[in-house]
Design an enzyme around this catalytic site. Structure first.
Site, short mmCIF file in Angstrom:
data_model
loop_
_atom_site.label_atom_id
_atom_site.label_comp_id
_atom_site.label_asym_id
_atom_site.label_seq_id
_atom_site.Cartn_x
_atom_site.Cartn_y
_atom_site.Cartn_z
N GLU A 121 0.83 -1.21 0.00
CA GLU A 121 0.00 0.00 0.00
C GLU A 121 0.87 1.26 0.00
O GLU A 121 0.63 2.20 0.77
CB GLU A 121 -0.98 -0.03 1.18
CG GLU A 121 -1.89 -1.26 1.15
CD GLU A 121 -3.00 -1.24 2.19
OE1 GLU A 121 -2.99 -0.38 3.08
OE2 GLU A 121 -3.91 -2.10 2.09
N GLU A 267 -5.78 -8.58 -0.97
CA GLU A 267 -6.40 -8.75 0.35
C GLU A 267 -7.90 -8.51 0.18
O GLU A 267 -8.30 -7.53 -0.46
CB GLU A 267 -5.92 -7.71 1.37
CG GLU A 267 -4.52 -7.86 1.89
CD GLU A 267 -4.19 -6.80 2.96
OE1 GLU A 267 -5.08 -6.01 3.35
OE2 GLU A 267 -3.03 -6.76 3.39
#
Ligand SMILES: *[C@@H]1O[C@H](CO)[C@@H](O)[C@H](O)[C@H]1NC(C)=O
Ligand SMILES: *[C@@H]1O[C@H](CO)[C@@H](O)[C@H](O)[C@H]1NC(C)=O
Ligand SMILES: *[C@@H]1O[C@H](CO)[C@@H](O)[C@H](O)[C@H]1NC(C)=O
Length: 457
Positions: A121, A267
């Site tokens: 991220e 995810e």
């Protein structure tokens, strides 16, 4: 003429689809996060993953012990370059080469490394230098792999939904304008040119839980109920929130000229428990979401999304375990499929093939599927907290200003009883009520818990 063309197109498509289906399988992956003090060993964890018939495992690093243990297993493995390593690898090819030697060549091919994810991220943190270094690091890793004649490891980077400026309706999908095009365009060019995936951390739980009265729960849980949404601009019909979120990325990529980059889900999941003020976090919903997710992404032929029909979307569920060291709100510590003692938190069939009997169906729906409207206090969690740690947290709460602890001064309303625990419970509740709206949680390093019982009674 028309029918000839139609047949030709069909033929081409079926070749494309079958190529994808054979090279990228739809088997389910699991994220192996290890931020817990009480987790089974890597050896036991891999045995567990195999017994659950997981097809892939994703690590947040390239841990030598885990990679060695995965040798000879059938699990496809995703390893990660940590954020801290990115700039060094971007800066020099020999750093990339060393990383590949130490973390890939040492285990590959006996350990079936298939993805290398560069950073986690990265575009969600505000280290702008790291943003700029991301694609050069990915290129250097890829180049080093090629130098060793390794062509079946995809290099990607998992990004979160907060890279979006707008994501609804999906056709309006657009990346954040503060992410310079000198980051995003090269990233997409790299993914397109290497036939890699756009890896997305994507949680329908978050948009739903921040707006549970307007978003249908079944729509967020992939339950296939009545709720649908038609994107007026694209004309596409949506039957679930996950597709909507994925397609917002697809449309954002199209706006930058990239039509064919495949999506992967690095995810996704649903919390099995959480704090009192966290709506819908329960095993009932978690089981439903993950069951439906597995069915969707393992469907044969593959479903894809409305904007990208018929493609496999490699998917990693978050997460193997509940992880007790994760800070923040209660849901953060409850994304697991498995208790730390190795027992399943709910039944899950990762093949997607078993019929409904696997459902964790309760006779009545859980009570926290609607937001809790009563009062909540944030108090000391345990009867016998460690006084030193408690004092540290008490000091933290009182240091935040805005009169958090004014009432605890001698002679003031909450000075009595004079005990660290009583003062901490007051300070935690006070701090939380002041800073909750700006994102503070009732956690205090695990020493605080929400309660609906007024502690002053
Ligand atoms: C679907 O819609 C019908 C008619 O409005 C309603 O009776 C039914 O309960 C709905 N089913 C679900 C699963 O929401
Ligand atoms: C993406 O890759 C394809 C084939 O590899 C290429 O033809 C196309 O031009 C690329 N798209 C962009 C926008 O670079
Ligand atoms: C008081 O609270 C406001 C709003 O949460 C915050 O912006 C400000 O920084 C706080 N003051 C202090 C001294 O922390």
């Amino acid at each position: 003429m028309y029918s000839n063309q139609a047949i030709f197109t069909l033929f081409l498509c079926s070749i494309l689809t079958s190529t994808y289906a054979s090279s990228i399988s739809s088997k389910i992956g699991i994220n192996y996060g290890r931020l817990g003090t009480n987790l089974p060993s890597p050896y036991q964890s891999i045995k567990l993953l195999e017994s659950m018939t997981a097809g892939r495992i994703k690590l947040y690093d390239a841990n030598p012990e885990v990679l060695k243990l995965l040798s000879g297993t059938k699990l496809d493995v995703s390893i990660m370059v940590t954020n801290e390593q990115i700039s060094g690898i971007a800066a020099s090819q020999s750093n990339a080469e060393n990383w590949v030697k130490g973390n890939v060549l040492a285990y590959y091919p006996n350990t079936r490394i298939r993805f290398i994810l560069v950073g986690n991220e990265v575009l969600s943190n505000d280290n702008k230098q790291m943003w700029l270094d991301l694609v050069p690091a990915m290129r250097n890793i890829k180049k080093s792999l090629k130098g060793h004649n390794i062509h079946n490891i995809k290099v990607g980077t998992p990004l979160a939904m907060d890279i979006m400026e707008s994501s609804f309706p999906p056709s309006s999908g657009q990346f954040r304008s503060d992410i310079p095009s000198q980051v995003m365009v090269p990233l997409l060019r790299f993914l397109n040119g290497t036939k890699s995936f756009f890896f997305l951390d994507v949680y329908p739980y978050f948009p739903w839980s921040s707006n549970p009265t307007n978003i249908n729960l079944d729509y967020a849980l992939l339950e296939g109920g009545n709720a649908t949404y038609v994107d007026a601009k694209s004309g596409l019909l949506y039957t679930n929130l996950l597709d909507q979120m994925l397609d917002s990325i697809v449309f954002a990529m199209r706006k930058l000229g990239f039509d064919n980059i495949m999506m992967a889900i690095s995810e996704t999941g649903w919390p099995n428990a959480g704090d009192i003020d966290q709506v819908g976090a329960n095993t009932y919903n978690a089981a439903a979401y993950n069951r439906n997710l597995v069915k969707k992404v393992t469907a044969d032929p593959p479903l894809g999304t409305p904007a990208m029909p018929g493609v496999v979307i490699p998917t990693f569920i978050f997460s193997l375990y509940d992880e007790n060291l994760k800070p923040g709100p209660g849901t953060e510590r409850h994304w697991g499929l498995i208790h730390p003692n190795g027992q399943p938190i709910y039944e899950i069939d990762l093949t997607g093939k078993h019929p409904e009997k696997e459902r964790t169906r309760l006779s009545t729906a859980p009570s926290n599927n609607i937001p809790y409207k009563g009062k909540i206090w944030c108090v000391v969690a345990s009867q016998h907290p460690d006084p030193m740690n408690l004092e540290i947290e008490l000091d933290f709460a009182c240091r935040q200003g805005n009169g958090t602890c004014d009432a605890l001064a001698p002679g003031k309303a909450c000075y009595e009883p004079v005990s660290i625990a009583a003062h901490a419970s007051y300070a935690f509740s006070s701090y939380w009520s002041i800073y909750r709206s700006s994102g503070a949680s009732c956690y205090f390093n695990g020493l605080a818990v929400q309660t609906t019982t007024d502690p002053s009674n």
